[in-house]
Design a protein around this motif. Structure first.
Motif, PDB file in Angstrom:
ATOM      1  N   LEU A  93      16.969   9.250  -4.478  1.00  0.00           N
ATOM      2  CA  LEU A  93      17.392   8.470  -5.645  1.00  0.00           C
ATOM      3  C   LEU A  93      16.794   7.067  -5.655  1.00  0.00           C
ATOM      4  CD1 LEU A  93      21.163   9.437  -5.893  1.00  0.00           C
ATOM      5  CD2 LEU A  93      19.300  10.180  -7.387  1.00  0.00           C
ATOM      6  N   PHE A  94      16.658   6.467  -4.487  1.00  0.00           N
ATOM      7  CA  PHE A  94      16.135   5.111  -4.374  1.00  0.00           C
ATOM      8  C   PHE A  94      14.936   5.103  -3.437  1.00  0.00           C
ATOM      9  CE2 PHE A  94      20.776   4.799  -4.922  1.00  0.00           C
ATOM     10  CZ  PHE A  94      20.808   4.151  -6.134  1.00  0.00           C
ATOM     11  N   PRO A  95      13.785   5.539  -3.915  1.00  0.00           N
ATOM     12  CA  PRO A  95      12.611   5.588  -3.031  1.00  0.00           C
ATOM     13  C   PRO A  95      12.181   4.190  -2.612  1.00  0.00           C
ATOM     14  CG  PRO A  95      11.983   6.101  -5.291  1.00  0.00           C
ATOM     15  CD  PRO A  95      13.477   5.966  -5.272  1.00  0.00           C
ATOM     16  N   LYS A  96      11.671   4.116  -1.389  1.00  0.00           N
ATOM     17  CA  LYS A  96      11.198   2.836  -0.869  1.00  0.00           C
ATOM     18  C   LYS A  96       9.900   2.451  -1.566  1.00  0.00           C
ATOM     19  CE  LYS A  96      13.150   3.306   3.707  1.00  0.00           C
ATOM     20  NZ  LYS A  96      12.865   3.417   5.128  1.00  0.00           N
ATOM     21  N   LYS A  97       9.768   1.173  -1.810  1.00  0.00           N
ATOM     22  CA  LYS A  97       8.553   0.666  -2.414  1.00  0.00           C
ATOM     23  C   LYS A  97       7.477   0.626  -1.325  1.00  0.00           C
ATOM     24  CE  LYS A  97       6.538  -3.534  -4.145  1.00  0.00           C
ATOM     25  NZ  LYS A  97       6.707  -4.965  -4.207  1.00  0.00           N
ATOM     26  N   GLU A  98       6.416   1.349  -1.559  1.00  0.00           N
ATOM     27  CA  GLU A  98       5.346   1.373  -0.576  1.00  0.00           C
ATOM     28  C   GLU A  98       4.499   0.119  -0.726  1.00  0.00           C
ATOM     29  OE1 GLU A  98       3.113   4.946  -0.288  1.00  0.00           O
ATOM     30  OE2 GLU A  98       4.851   6.187  -0.703  1.00  0.00           O
ATOM     31  N   THR A  99       4.229  -0.506   0.395  1.00  0.00           N
ATOM     32  CA  THR A  99       3.417  -1.719   0.360  1.00  0.00           C
ATOM     33  C   THR A  99       1.945  -1.333   0.400  1.00  0.00           C
ATOM     34  OG1 THR A  99       3.513  -1.912   2.762  1.00  0.00           O
ATOM     35  CG2 THR A  99       5.186  -3.104   1.502  1.00  0.00           C
ATOM     36  N   THR A 100       1.183  -2.028  -0.398  1.00  0.00           N
ATOM     37  CA  THR A 100      -0.253  -1.767  -0.427  1.00  0.00           C
ATOM     38  C   THR A 100      -0.917  -2.454   0.744  1.00  0.00           C
ATOM     39  OG1 THR A 100      -0.714  -3.692  -1.807  1.00  0.00           O
ATOM     40  CG2 THR A 100      -0.213  -1.626  -2.951  1.00  0.00           C
ATOM     41  N   GLU A 101      -2.132  -2.082   0.989  1.00  0.00           N
ATOM     42  CA  GLU A 101      -2.898  -2.666   2.100  1.00  0.00           C
ATOM     43  C   GLU A 101      -3.062  -4.175   1.913  1.00  0.00           C
ATOM     44  OE1 GLU A 101      -4.430  -2.377   5.745  1.00  0.00           O
ATOM     45  OE2 GLU A 101      -3.735  -0.643   4.613  1.00  0.00           O
ATOM     46  N   GLU A 102      -3.250  -4.594   0.660  1.00  0.00           N
ATOM     47  CA  GLU A 102      -3.420  -6.022   0.382  1.00  0.00           C
ATOM     48  C   GLU A 102      -2.151  -6.802   0.700  1.00  0.00           C
ATOM     49  OE1 GLU A 102      -4.168  -8.734  -3.541  1.00  0.00           O
ATOM     50  OE2 GLU A 102      -5.341  -6.892  -3.377  1.00  0.00           O
ATOM     51  N   GLU A 103      -0.983  -6.227   0.373  1.00  0.00           N
ATOM     52  CA  GLU A 103       0.281  -6.901   0.669  1.00  0.00           C
ATOM     53  C   GLU A 103       0.484  -7.029   2.175  1.00  0.00           C
ATOM     54  OE1 GLU A 103       3.033  -4.401  -1.391  1.00  0.00           O
ATOM     55  OE2 GLU A 103       2.949  -5.595  -3.220  1.00  0.00           O
ATOM     56  N   LYS A 104       0.101  -6.002   2.932  1.00  0.00           N
ATOM     57  CA  LYS A 104       0.233  -6.062   4.385  1.00  0.00           C
ATOM     58  C   LYS A 104      -0.645  -7.168   4.953  1.00  0.00           C
ATOM     59  CE  LYS A 104       1.300  -1.194   5.029  1.00  0.00           C
ATOM     60  NZ  LYS A 104       0.820   0.093   5.564  1.00  0.00           N
ATOM     61  N   ASN A 106      -1.651  -9.838   3.361  1.00  0.00           N
ATOM     62  CA  ASN A 106      -1.069 -11.119   2.966  1.00  0.00           C
ATOM     63  C   ASN A 106       0.106 -11.496   3.868  1.00  0.00           C
ATOM     64  OD1 ASN A 106      -2.901 -11.563   0.921  1.00  0.00           O
ATOM     65  ND2 ASN A 106      -1.600 -10.651  -0.665  1.00  0.00           N
ATOM     66  N   GLU A 107       0.940 -10.508   4.233  1.00  0.00           N
ATOM     67  CA  GLU A 107       2.067 -10.784   5.124  1.00  0.00           C
ATOM     68  C   GLU A 107       1.563 -11.241   6.485  1.00  0.00           C
ATOM     69  OE1 GLU A 107       4.856  -7.555   5.381  1.00  0.00           O
ATOM     70  OE2 GLU A 107       4.903  -7.306   3.211  1.00  0.00           O
ATOM     71  N   GLU A 108       0.540 -10.555   6.997  1.00  0.00           N
ATOM     72  CA  GLU A 108      -0.022 -10.939   8.292  1.00  0.00           C
ATOM     73  C   GLU A 108      -0.630 -12.339   8.217  1.00  0.00           C
ATOM     74  OE1 GLU A 108      -2.794  -7.929   9.443  1.00  0.00           O
ATOM     75  OE2 GLU A 108      -1.237  -6.408   9.665  1.00  0.00           O
ATOM     76  N   LEU A 109      -1.297 -12.625   7.130  1.00  0.00           N
ATOM     77  CA  LEU A 109      -1.910 -13.936   6.954  1.00  0.00           C
ATOM     78  C   LEU A 109      -0.843 -15.024   6.896  1.00  0.00           C
ATOM     79  CD1 LEU A 109      -4.606 -15.360   6.599  1.00  0.00           C
ATOM     80  CD2 LEU A 109      -4.405 -14.989   4.138  1.00  0.00           C
ATOM     81  N   ASP A 110       0.240 -14.765   6.175  1.00  0.00           N
ATOM     82  CA  ASP A 110       1.341 -15.735   6.108  1.00  0.00           C
ATOM     83  C   ASP A 110       1.938 -15.974   7.493  1.00  0.00           C
ATOM     84  OD1 ASP A 110       1.004 -16.041   3.397  1.00  0.00           O
ATOM     85  OD2 ASP A 110       2.590 -14.611   2.859  1.00  0.00           O
ATOM     86  N   THR A 111       2.124 -14.908   8.241  1.00  0.00           N
ATOM     87  CA  THR A 111       2.673 -15.043   9.593  1.00  0.00           C
ATOM     88  C   THR A 111       1.745 -15.870  10.472  1.00  0.00           C
ATOM     89  OG1 THR A 111       3.752 -12.892   9.362  1.00  0.00           O
ATOM     90  CG2 THR A 111       3.549 -13.774  11.586  1.00  0.00           C
TER      91      THR A 111
END
Length: 121
Positions: A93-104, A106-111
């Motif tokens: 009913l509530f599928p998880k939002k899959e993160t794209t490669e670009e978002e991953k 960006n998260e690593e870059l922010d960290t």
């Protein structure tokens, strides 16, 4: 200190956990009733006993109530199966939002930027 405690209690995680524990206790009572009142009498027809929980054997002075263990095992299996079904339903009913490669990236870059800034200080 009291204000911090109030903020802690009112955060979603603590309230969700409390609701989960309460519902879990009620669900456990429901499964126990199902096993005691419906499943055990059916099993009792085959083992020539009126209650599964009363099955026992003795060795010397030690009494082993294996029926009570079987009763608890049935309760566990039913509870685990229903939780499994509920989790599958919720995930559907509530599928998880899959993160794209670009978002991953960006998260690593922010960290990495945060680590860099901390090291500068």
């Amino acid at each position: 200190m009291l204000k911090e405690f109030k903020n802690f209690i009112l955060r979603g995680n603590v309230l969700d956990l409390a609701v989960g524990v309460i519902i879990g206790a009620a669900f456990t009572a429901l499964v126990k009733s199902l096993v005691d009142n419906l499943i055990n009498p059916l099993i009792g027809l085959f083992v020539q006993s009126t209650a599964l929980a009363h099955l026992e054997f003795t060795v010397g002075k030690a009494k082993f109530t294996y029926g009570a263990f079987l009763n608890d095992a049935i309760n566990f299996v039913i509870t685990a199966f229903v939780i499994f079904i509920l989790i599958k339903l919720i995930n559907r009913l509530f599928p998880k939002k899959e993160t794209t490669e670009e978002e991953k990236i960006n998260e690593e870059l922010d960290t990495l930027r945060e680590i860099r800034d901390l090291l500068k200080k």
